[in-house]
Scaffold this active site. Sequence first.
Site, PDB file in Angstrom:
ATOM      1  N   TYR A 299       8.452  18.019   7.211  1.00 56.02           N
ATOM      2  CA  TYR A 299       9.028  17.827   5.882  1.00 56.02           C
ATOM      3  C   TYR A 299       9.004  19.119   5.070  1.00 56.02           C
ATOM      4  O   TYR A 299       9.865  19.357   4.233  1.00 56.02           O
ATOM      5  CB  TYR A 299       8.241  16.767   5.107  1.00 56.02           C
ATOM      6  CG  TYR A 299       8.472  15.329   5.508  1.00 56.02           C
ATOM      7  CD1 TYR A 299       9.458  14.962   6.415  1.00 56.02           C
ATOM      8  CD2 TYR A 299       7.694  14.321   4.956  1.00 56.02           C
ATOM      9  CE1 TYR A 299       9.661  13.638   6.776  1.00 56.02           C
ATOM     10  CE2 TYR A 299       7.887  12.990   5.296  1.00 56.02           C
ATOM     11  CZ  TYR A 299       8.865  12.651   6.210  1.00 56.02           C
ATOM     12  OH  TYR A 299       9.051  11.339   6.557  1.00 56.02           O
ATOM     13  N   GLY A 300       7.972  19.922   5.286  1.00 54.40           N
ATOM     14  CA  GLY A 300       7.726  21.080   4.415  1.00 54.40           C
ATOM     15  C   GLY A 300       8.821  22.124   4.416  1.00 54.40           C
ATOM     16  O   GLY A 300       8.870  22.966   3.517  1.00 54.40           O
TER      17      GLY A 300
ATOM     18  N   CYS B 166       0.662  12.933   3.825  1.00 60.08           N
ATOM     19  CA  CYS B 166       1.519  14.109   3.923  1.00 60.08           C
ATOM     20  C   CYS B 166       1.455  14.804   2.572  1.00 60.08           C
ATOM     21  O   CYS B 166       1.820  14.213   1.550  1.00 60.08           O
ATOM     22  CB  CYS B 166       2.953  13.701   4.254  1.00 60.08           C
ATOM     23  SG  CYS B 166       4.146  15.059   4.159  1.00 60.08           S
TER      24      CYS B 166
ATOM     25  N   CYS C 177      -2.411  20.648   4.361  1.00 57.43           N
ATOM     26  CA  CYS C 177      -1.477  19.920   5.227  1.00 57.43           C
ATOM     27  C   CYS C 177      -2.335  19.173   6.228  1.00 57.43           C
ATOM     28  O   CYS C 177      -3.287  19.752   6.783  1.00 57.43           O
ATOM     29  CB  CYS C 177      -0.528  20.884   5.938  1.00 57.43           C
ATOM     30  SG  CYS C 177       0.497  20.093   7.220  1.00 57.43           S
ATOM     31  N   THR C 178      -2.027  17.915   6.477  1.00 56.20           N
ATOM     32  CA  THR C 178      -2.899  17.116   7.340  1.00 56.20           C
ATOM     33  C   THR C 178      -2.862  17.561   8.796  1.00 56.20           C
ATOM     34  O   THR C 178      -3.706  17.154   9.588  1.00 56.20           O
ATOM     35  CB  THR C 178      -2.536  15.618   7.248  1.00 56.20           C
ATOM     36  OG1 THR C 178      -1.122  15.455   7.439  1.00 56.20           O
ATOM     37  CG2 THR C 178      -2.933  15.061   5.889  1.00 56.20           C
TER      38      THR C 178
ATOM     39  N   SER D 224       4.786  13.061   8.168  1.00 56.26           N
ATOM     40  CA  SER D 224       6.001  13.611   8.768  1.00 56.26           C
ATOM     41  C   SER D 224       5.883  13.704  10.280  1.00 56.26           C
ATOM     42  O   SER D 224       6.882  13.873  10.981  1.00 56.26           O
ATOM     43  CB  SER D 224       6.292  14.996   8.196  1.00 56.26           C
ATOM     44  OG  SER D 224       5.264  15.903   8.548  1.00 56.26           O
TER      45      SER D 224
ATOM     46  N   GLU E 187       2.447  20.675  16.462  1.00 52.23           N
ATOM     47  CA  GLU E 187       3.133  19.541  17.086  1.00 52.23           C
ATOM     48  C   GLU E 187       3.536  19.845  18.529  1.00 52.23           C
ATOM     49  O   GLU E 187       3.716  18.943  19.328  1.00 52.23           O
ATOM     50  CB  GLU E 187       4.377  19.150  16.275  1.00 52.23           C
ATOM     51  CG  GLU E 187       4.095  18.426  14.972  1.00 52.23           C
ATOM     52  CD  GLU E 187       3.745  16.951  15.175  1.00 52.23           C
ATOM     53  OE1 GLU E 187       3.870  16.448  16.316  1.00 52.23           O
ATOM     54  OE2 GLU E 187       3.329  16.312  14.205  1.00 52.23           O
TER      55      GLU E 187
ATOM     56  N   THR F 221       3.213  17.291   1.447  1.00 54.35           N
ATOM     57  CA  THR F 221       4.541  17.551   0.889  1.00 54.35           C
ATOM     58  C   THR F 221       5.085  16.315   0.188  1.00 54.35           C
ATOM     59  O   THR F 221       5.567  16.400  -0.957  1.00 54.35           O
ATOM     60  CB  THR F 221       5.506  17.988   2.009  1.00 54.35           C
ATOM     61  OG1 THR F 221       4.990  19.171   2.637  1.00 54.35           O
ATOM     62  CG2 THR F 221       6.879  18.269   1.451  1.00 54.35           C
TER      63      THR F 221
END
Length: 262
Positions: free
Chosen positions: A40-41, A71, A182-183, A9, A150, A73
């Site tokens: 996305y989550g 990802c 989560c990556t 994502s 991010e 999710t």
Amino acid sequence: MKSIAVIDSGSGGLTVANRLFERLPGERIIYVGDHGNCPYGNKSEQEIKEAVFRVIRFLGRFELKMLVVACNTATALMLDELKEMLDFPVIGVIEPGAEMAAGATQNRRIGVIATRRTAESRMYEKTIKEKLPGAAVFEQACPKLVDYLENDETLETEMLAALEEYLAPLRSSEADTLVMGCTHYPLAEKQIRKVWGGRMNLVDPALGTAERVREALQKSGGLSAVNRENHLFFTTGEVDEFSEKVKRWTPVVRPVVLPLEN
């Protein structure tokens, strides 16, 4: 030469790509970060599927040997669906992470931090219990973390405060193992360890995922031995911003980063 595609994502999947660079130096990686739809989550299942299918259609222009869904999710929601629709192997990150956690725990009490969608899917709990019957699994949604990671302007104090909130119930559960579900989260490994405070097995599913990719290619005879450096990175967001992240977070010195229309 066929390539390995890695999709996420946003930028978090670079943690998986890095493990592939380490273990598979002969492979060409095509990375797609769907920054325009990140994270996305926090989206609906339909929105996530539409976003992933757009990325898959784009990847149809390349000759691929494997898809890595980096990802959690997307892995939780549609890994089986992607396996059915594509004619090459598809590997997700949840099963390798669950396997690592099951092998690491001593007291059979395992915590998982993840996006809201991944936590709601209960896929880590289901998969860990398949590999370690009787295990107690405690999942915690961490809705702020991806945005924080991010955003280069996130303050350390903001990150630590969020982690204090999310990790408190998992520390109380007496889990001896914590899965970064989560990556993006390995980017905050230092802060996670600081907030946790005591001994804990911290699981990064990227390690197990890269090993699974290597084993699958070796078994199929598709492992490349020629050193490749012409990796490609695509984003549905800002190219310059993502290019800086690729330079900082990966060993690729001069990355080719290109736009993918969202």
